[in-house]
Design an enzyme around this catalytic site. Structure first.
Site, PDB file in Angstrom:
ATOM      1  CG  HIS A  84      -0.722   6.138   4.614  1.00 28.64           C
ATOM      2  ND1 HIS A  84      -2.104   6.141   4.595  1.00 28.64           N
ATOM      3  CD2 HIS A  84      -0.356   6.937   5.639  1.00 28.64           C
ATOM      4  CE1 HIS A  84      -2.544   6.902   5.581  1.00 28.64           C
ATOM      5  NE2 HIS A  84      -1.514   7.392   6.229  1.00 28.64           N
ATOM      6  CG  ASP A 111      -2.851   3.340   6.828  1.00 32.87           C
ATOM      7  OD1 ASP A 111      -2.905   2.780   5.712  1.00 32.87           O
ATOM      8  OD2 ASP A 111      -3.631   4.250   7.170  1.00 32.87           O
ATOM      9  CB  SER A 136       5.062   5.227   4.179  1.00 37.04           C
ATOM     10  OG  SER A 136       5.455   6.291   5.029  1.00 37.04           O
ATOM     11  CG  ASN A 168      -1.787   1.237   1.315  1.00 36.53           C
ATOM     12  OD1 ASN A 168      -2.396   1.616   0.308  1.00 36.53           O
ATOM     13  ND2 ASN A 168      -1.875   1.882   2.476  1.00 36.53           N
TER      14      ASN A 168
HETATM   15  C1  GAR Z   1      -2.602   9.047  -3.082  1.00 38.59           C
HETATM   16  O1  GAR Z   1      -2.137  10.259  -2.552  1.00 38.59           O
HETATM   17  C2  GAR Z   1      -2.414   7.933  -2.068  1.00 38.59           C
HETATM   18  O2  GAR Z   1      -1.249   8.063  -1.298  1.00 38.59           O
HETATM   19  C3  GAR Z   1      -3.636   8.096  -1.210  1.00 38.59           C
HETATM   20  O3  GAR Z   1      -4.678   8.388  -2.124  1.00 38.59           O
HETATM   21  C4  GAR Z   1      -4.130   9.071  -3.251  1.00 38.59           C
HETATM   22  C5  GAR Z   1      -4.571   8.344  -4.504  1.00 38.59           C
HETATM   23  O4  GAR Z   1      -4.260   9.068  -5.662  1.00 38.59           O
HETATM   24  N1  GAR Z   1      -3.902   6.918  -0.461  1.00 38.59           N
HETATM   25  C6  GAR Z   1      -4.453   6.912   0.742  1.00 38.59           C
HETATM   26  O5  GAR Z   1      -4.801   7.927   1.327  1.00 38.59           O
HETATM   27  C7  GAR Z   1      -4.633   5.534   1.349  1.00 38.59           C
HETATM   28  N2  GAR Z   1      -4.984   5.634   2.725  1.00 38.59           N
HETATM   29  P1  GAR Z   1      -4.266   8.351  -7.084  1.00 38.59           P
HETATM   30  O6  GAR Z   1      -5.639   7.701  -7.250  1.00 38.59           O
HETATM   31  O7  GAR Z   1      -4.068   9.471  -8.053  1.00 38.59           O
HETATM   32  O8  GAR Z   1      -3.154   7.350  -7.106  1.00 38.59           O
END
Ligand code: GAR
Length: 196
Positions: free
Chosen positions: A109, A145, A136, A107
């Site tokens: 995060h 997480d 991360s 994942n």
């Molecule tokens: C990213 O910033 C990722 O780190 C976050 O969602 C966004 C997805 O963007 N993930 C989380 O918050 C997970 N808890 P994307 O759809 O453009 O890749």
């Protein structure tokens, strides 16, 4: 033989695109599926345009987590992934699911874990007066997480940063970090990677 990678998304899928783009040439893995729990997630169209098989498992079509995850498992099992990358996949997964795929789920995060698990990570880093923020990549375990950290990218926080400016600065780093960690992980290397 190449490792097979399923990528799970809920939104625009910019991390999914970065991962999929990276899996060419001598990379030890290839994408086998992009799956979304949101039927109109923008990332689905991007995956289709890249020629990657897609699937939708809409969590709203199921009574509870167990039945949703049973459907998820059926679709994933058919794709036979060696690695599952959560890339902006915004559903909490149960211990049953994480144990089913133990050692295979990654994942990304948007915080320097173990700080700021959950949501609103950039706002929380600013509210705490942190001097640095980042993202991360970690192995997914039953603890939200909370699994072993495989890589982090760090940026300094400046006095005029907002959650939006931080997010805009960190997202491109996510696109560097996640593919770099995936390549190492697919090759059997789980030593943490620190960027830049
Ligand atoms: C990213 O910033 C990722 O780190 C976050 O969602 C966004 C997805 O963007 N993930 C989380 O918050 C997970 N808890 P994307 O759809 O453009 O890749």
């Amino acid at each position: 033989m190449s490792k097979r990678v399923a990528i799970l998304i809920s939104g625009g899928g910019s991390n999914m695109v970065a991962l999929a783009d990276s899996m060419t040439g001598d990379h030890p893995a290839r994408p086998c599926l992009v799956l979304s729990n949101i039927p109109d997630a923008g990332g689905l169209e991007k995956a289709r345009a890249m020629g990657i098989p897609t699937a939708i498992v809409n969590h709203k079509s199921y009574e509870g987590r167990a039945t949703f995850e049973a459907a998820l498992n059926t679709v994933l099992a058919a794709a036979r992934p060696d690695i599952i990358c959560l890339a902006g996949f915004m559903r909490v997964l149960t211990a049953d699911f994480t144990q089913r795929w133990a050692g295979k789920i990654l994942n990304i995060h948007p915080s320097l874990l173990p700080k700021y698990k959950g949501l609103n990570t950039h706002a929380r880093a600013l509210a705490a007066g942190d001097k640095a923020a980042g993202c991360s990549v970690h192995e997914v375990t039953a603890e939200l997480d909370g699994g072993p950290i495989l890589g982090q990218a760090i940026v300094p926080i400046t006095p005029d940063d907002t959650p939006e400016t931080l997010a805009a600065r960190i997202l491109p780093l996510e696109h560097q970090l996640y593919p770099a960690v995936l390549r190492r992980f697919a090759g059997g290397d789980t030593l943490p990677l620190i960027l830049p």
